[in-house]
Write an enzyme that holds these catalytic residues in place. Structure first.
Site, PDB file in Angstrom:
ATOM      1  N   ARG A 164       0.857  -1.184   0.000  1.00 36.38           N
ATOM      2  CA  ARG A 164       0.000   0.000   0.000  1.00 36.38           C
ATOM      3  C   ARG A 164       0.893   1.233   0.000  1.00 36.38           C
ATOM      4  O   ARG A 164       2.024   1.193   0.480  1.00 36.38           O
ATOM      5  CB  ARG A 164      -0.906   0.020   1.234  1.00 36.38           C
ATOM      6  CG  ARG A 164      -1.844  -1.175   1.360  1.00 36.38           C
ATOM      7  CD  ARG A 164      -2.655  -1.079   2.654  1.00 36.38           C
ATOM      8  NE  ARG A 164      -3.590  -2.189   2.817  1.00 36.38           N
ATOM      9  CZ  ARG A 164      -3.316  -3.312   3.476  1.00 36.38           C
ATOM     10  NH1 ARG A 164      -2.113  -3.472   4.057  1.00 36.38           N
ATOM     11  NH2 ARG A 164      -4.223  -4.266   3.581  1.00 36.38           N
ATOM     12  N   LYS A 196      -2.371  -2.716   8.055  1.00 39.51           N
ATOM     13  CA  LYS A 196      -3.502  -2.245   8.852  1.00 39.51           C
ATOM     14  C   LYS A 196      -3.536  -2.968  10.192  1.00 39.51           C
ATOM     15  O   LYS A 196      -3.240  -4.152  10.277  1.00 39.51           O
ATOM     16  CB  LYS A 196      -4.803  -2.482   8.085  1.00 39.51           C
ATOM     17  CG  LYS A 196      -4.940  -1.622   6.831  1.00 39.51           C
ATOM     18  CD  LYS A 196      -6.262  -1.861   6.136  1.00 39.51           C
ATOM     19  CE  LYS A 196      -6.417  -0.967   4.920  1.00 39.51           C
ATOM     20  NZ  LYS A 196      -7.697  -1.189   4.215  1.00 39.51           N
ATOM     21  N   HIS A 268      -2.753   2.161  -5.753  1.00 44.03           N
ATOM     22  CA  HIS A 268      -3.530   0.946  -5.512  1.00 44.03           C
ATOM     23  C   HIS A 268      -3.662   0.121  -6.786  1.00 44.03           C
ATOM     24  O   HIS A 268      -3.847  -1.096  -6.718  1.00 44.03           O
ATOM     25  CB  HIS A 268      -4.904   1.305  -4.946  1.00 44.03           C
ATOM     26  CG  HIS A 268      -5.259   0.516  -3.720  1.00 44.03           C
ATOM     27  ND1 HIS A 268      -4.482   0.525  -2.576  1.00 44.03           N
ATOM     28  CD2 HIS A 268      -6.277  -0.343  -3.465  1.00 44.03           C
ATOM     29  CE1 HIS A 268      -5.026  -0.269  -1.671  1.00 44.03           C
ATOM     30  NE2 HIS A 268      -6.108  -0.813  -2.192  1.00 44.03           N
ATOM     31  N   ARG A 271      -0.904  -2.248  -6.727  1.00 39.79           N
ATOM     32  CA  ARG A 271      -1.169  -3.319  -5.756  1.00 39.79           C
ATOM     33  C   ARG A 271      -2.153  -4.326  -6.352  1.00 39.79           C
ATOM     34  O   ARG A 271      -1.961  -5.546  -6.225  1.00 39.79           O
ATOM     35  CB  ARG A 271      -1.721  -2.711  -4.470  1.00 39.79           C
ATOM     36  CG  ARG A 271      -2.106  -3.703  -3.366  1.00 39.79           C
ATOM     37  CD  ARG A 271      -2.412  -2.924  -2.099  1.00 39.79           C
ATOM     38  NE  ARG A 271      -3.185  -3.676  -1.140  1.00 39.79           N
ATOM     39  CZ  ARG A 271      -2.659  -4.505  -0.220  1.00 39.79           C
ATOM     40  NH1 ARG A 271      -1.345  -4.696  -0.187  1.00 39.79           N
ATOM     41  NH2 ARG A 271      -3.434  -5.137   0.633  1.00 39.79           N
ATOM     42  N   HIS A 294      -3.853  -9.336   3.904  1.00 37.49           N
ATOM     43  CA  HIS A 294      -5.286  -9.378   4.186  1.00 37.49           C
ATOM     44  C   HIS A 294      -5.554 -10.256   5.397  1.00 37.49           C
ATOM     45  O   HIS A 294      -4.970 -11.334   5.526  1.00 37.49           O
ATOM     46  CB  HIS A 294      -6.061  -9.937   2.985  1.00 37.49           C
ATOM     47  CG  HIS A 294      -6.155  -8.991   1.836  1.00 37.49           C
ATOM     48  ND1 HIS A 294      -6.456  -9.389   0.559  1.00 37.49           N
ATOM     49  CD2 HIS A 294      -5.997  -7.635   1.781  1.00 37.49           C
ATOM     50  CE1 HIS A 294      -6.479  -8.336  -0.237  1.00 37.49           C
ATOM     51  NE2 HIS A 294      -6.199  -7.269   0.475  1.00 37.49           N
ATOM     52  N   TYR A 303      -9.965 -11.099  -6.185  1.00 37.99           N
ATOM     53  CA  TYR A 303      -9.011 -11.100  -7.293  1.00 37.99           C
ATOM     54  C   TYR A 303      -9.160 -12.343  -8.163  1.00 37.99           C
ATOM     55  O   TYR A 303      -8.799 -12.322  -9.333  1.00 37.99           O
ATOM     56  CB  TYR A 303      -7.572 -11.019  -6.760  1.00 37.99           C
ATOM     57  CG  TYR A 303      -7.259  -9.686  -6.118  1.00 37.99           C
ATOM     58  CD1 TYR A 303      -6.955  -8.577  -6.892  1.00 37.99           C
ATOM     59  CD2 TYR A 303      -7.287  -9.529  -4.742  1.00 37.99           C
ATOM     60  CE1 TYR A 303      -6.676  -7.352  -6.308  1.00 37.99           C
ATOM     61  CE2 TYR A 303      -7.013  -8.313  -4.153  1.00 37.99           C
ATOM     62  CZ  TYR A 303      -6.709  -7.226  -4.951  1.00 37.99           C
ATOM     63  OH  TYR A 303      -6.443  -6.020  -4.367  1.00 37.99           O
TER      64      TYR A 303
END
Length: 323
Positions: A164, A196, A268, A271, A294, A303
């Site tokens: 990111r 995150k 992004h 990514r 994730h 995806y």
């Protein structure tokens, strides 16, 4: 045959709606645009209740709310069908009205409490073809100034590890290891990314990104660092401080323009392209999940829709009995 006339909103429904909107305006400070949007949505709901023979919103049942939602999606003679997102917005107004009436004691129960909004269809991540990525990174390789070396290293890293933008600009020099090949072995570089929720992950760095980072650290970063007061940051701005997110965005836009890419390219996008190209190449979705950081494989599985779409395109174009 003329369409059925639009029924008048029952007077009690109009008063109930006015009471809730007044509450939002006075107690919650809702904007004029928000109030106008809710007013339009609830007028349609009031017309629906009138057709159902309900004199007040307080008389509505859960079935009424559910059927209204279905009508929003299917459309009527006087209204076109709404997309899932628009129907969900209208339901927000209906649920807010009924919650207000329940709190005010006008109803013993809230008939809209258990009615869930429609789920919008999953949006496929935007990815660009490998050829366009190569054009972008080739454009980033022009020049040998400190800033040019930084730009190439930044973009190679964004695509090479699926970082990111916030993760990339937060990197310190010590977060990148193993750029130089060991004796008799190819380099096995890694980068430590802080994702995150403070979750750390270690991601391998491919040859192109390793070479770009090594060149930047040797010939680019020292010159940029001389303009500052000393910082452990990996990517530096022209004044020697840590490169900002906005600065990284500007780098990508300038290089994309130079590459002549017509599609909108964002950090992004790189990514998304990283993940899509891995899956197209046969990578396991759980491995891609770990590389992207994730928390759930469900997030990564969107995806796989891109890869399935690619399979369908190849099949349709190549199989003699596909059409």
């Amino acid at each position: 045959m003329p369409p059925d006339p639009v029924p008048e909103v029952p007077a009690r429904v109009a008063r109930e709606v006015r009471g809730w909107l007044d509450h939002l305006e006075v107690e919650r400070g809702a904007s004029a645009n928000t109030l106008a949007s809710y007013r339009r949505d609830l007028r349609r709901y009031g017309e629906f209740l009138a057709r159902r023979g309900r004199a007040a919103a307080a008389e509505a049942s859960e079935r009424d709310v559910t059927d209204f939602l279905a009508e929003l999606r299917e459309g009527t003679a006087g209204h076109r069908p709404l997309a899932a997102s628009s129907a969900a917005r209208t339901l927000v107004a209906v649920r807010g009205l009924h919650r207000f009436l329940a709190l005010e004691g006008a109803t013993a129960t809230d008939p809209a409490a258990d009615v869930s909004p429609p789920t919008p269809p999953a949006r496929l991540p935007k990815a660009i073809p490998v050829d366009d990525v190569e054009r972008l990174l080739t454009a980033a390789s022009l020049g040998d100034t400190p800033a040019a070396l930084r730009d190439r290293a930044l973009l190679e890293l964004l695509y090479g590890v699926g970082a990111r933008i916030g993760e990339a600009v937060a990197l310190d020099v010590d977060d990148v290891q193993g750029l130089e090949p060991e004796a008799g072995r190819e380099g096995t570089g890694t980068v430590r990314l802080l994702g995150k929720g403070g979750k750390e992950r270690l991601v391998p760095v491919g040859r192109y990104a390793r070479e770009a980072l090594a060149a930047y650290l040797v010939r680019g970063r020292p010159a940029l660092a001389a303009a500052g007061r000393g910082t452990p940051a990996l990517f530096l701005g022209l004044r020697g401080g840590r490169l900002s997110r906005q600065g990284a965005w500007a780098v990508l836009q300038q290089v994309a323009d130079r590459a002549g890419l017509s599609a909108h390219v964002s950090p992004h996008t790189l990514r998304h392209s990283f993940a899509t190209h891995l899956l197209d190449g046969g990578a396991d979705v759980r491995v891609v999940q770990e590389l992207l950081g994730h928390a759930s494989v469900t997030t990564t599985q969107v995806y796989t829709l891109v890869s399935v779409q690619r399979l369908l395109e190849v099949y349709a174009g190549a199989h003699p009995r596909a059409r």
